[in-house]
Design an enzyme around this catalytic site. Sequence first.
Site, PDB file in Angstrom:
ATOM      1  CB  ILE A 196      13.673   3.446  -5.406  1.00 40.53           C
ATOM      2  CG1 ILE A 196      14.440   2.197  -5.855  1.00 40.53           C
ATOM      3  CG2 ILE A 196      12.422   3.646  -6.249  1.00 40.53           C
ATOM      4  CD1 ILE A 196      14.974   2.239  -7.267  1.00 40.53           C
TER       5      ILE A 196
ATOM      6  CG  ASN B  20       7.254  -4.393  -1.180  1.00 41.58           C
ATOM      7  OD1 ASN B  20       8.226  -3.905  -1.746  1.00 41.58           O
ATOM      8  ND2 ASN B  20       6.424  -3.661  -0.429  1.00 41.58           N
TER       9      ASN B  20
ATOM     10  CB  ALA C 200      21.964  -8.869   8.536  1.00 35.51           C
TER      11      ALA C 200
ATOM     12  CE1 TYR D 236      15.578  -2.595   4.444  1.00 35.00           C
ATOM     13  CE2 TYR D 236      17.699  -2.161   3.384  1.00 35.00           C
ATOM     14  CZ  TYR D 236      16.314  -2.281   3.310  1.00 35.00           C
ATOM     15  OH  TYR D 236      15.672  -2.102   2.110  1.00 35.00           O
TER      16      TYR D 236
ATOM     17  CB  THR E 268      -0.940   0.046   1.223  1.00 36.83           C
ATOM     18  OG1 THR E 268      -0.156   0.057   2.426  1.00 36.83           O
ATOM     19  CG2 THR E 268      -1.885  -1.156   1.235  1.00 36.83           C
ATOM     20  NE  ARG E 269       3.752   4.567   3.746  1.00 37.09           N
ATOM     21  CZ  ARG E 269       4.743   4.797   4.626  1.00 37.09           C
ATOM     22  NH1 ARG E 269       4.975   3.951   5.605  1.00 37.09           N
ATOM     23  NH2 ARG E 269       5.504   5.863   4.491  1.00 37.09           N
TER      24      ARG E 269
ATOM     25  CB  VAL F 112       3.905 -10.684   6.773  1.00 36.09           C
ATOM     26  CG1 VAL F 112       2.682 -10.522   5.886  1.00 36.09           C
ATOM     27  CG2 VAL F 112       4.817  -9.466   6.691  1.00 36.09           C
TER      28      VAL F 112
END
Length: 265
Positions: A207, A109, A176, A174, A27-28, A83
């Site tokens: 990005i 994602n 790792a 992150y 959603t983002r 999740v």
Amino acid sequence: MSNFASGFNFDFDFDFSGQHVLITGGTRGIGLGITRSFINANANVITTYLNNESAKDSLLLEYEQLQSQSPTKGKLEVIKCDVSKEEEVKNLYSHLENSYPSLEILINNAGIKRDSIVGTMSSDNWHEVINTNLNAVFYTSKLAVLSFLKNRYGRIINIGSVGGKLGLAGQANYSATKAALIGFSKSLSKEVAKKGITVNVVEPGFIDTDFVAELSNELKESYKQMVPLRRFGKIEEVAYAVLCLANKNASYITGTTLEVSGGLS
């Protein structure tokens, strides 16, 4: 004009009619771009979110506007799911099994950052990133494989980061998880290859997302100078790579990592 129709239709004619796509964290940011792209390609999309209700509401409104202006074959369902918790993922898949005839594509994602140098990083911040960025991929992929086996077909695409190769200061947790994602995907791809299931990683660089927008102009320019193309990537450029690997014609591409980084690494 709805953002669904404002730049995410590619020259290559992708058509996912009749296919069902699960996108975590859709959603983002990059996840939202992937959701839009699959909807434009006529897929039935189920996307998850965790806490951002406004982003969820905005996506649903956008989809309603799209349908009123130019109805597509694709359907959209947005589901709240943490999740990082296996039981919630199991409940999600039970819903999918009861609501849809099949699942063809999984896009992992969902991800978070809790930046800090290792010397001051809390154990909570370490484990929270590991749970969301890595453990969740195991939970969703395990159940996706079991679902895919019914039709001996499936696509799993994990969204990594060049941080997994470069190692970014202040992001040991992150980086790792993103490095581990490559090894996980390679191993899984070998386990399921004979079942018609492919597993790949799309690895974005810098990005143009909300994260980049919050940086100072000086830092933005510094990061751009690191990129051979001298610009930040666009969300739709990442989404294009995902659709390519999710396509049925990508049947001989598995266990690989596709960088979308402007040559950064």
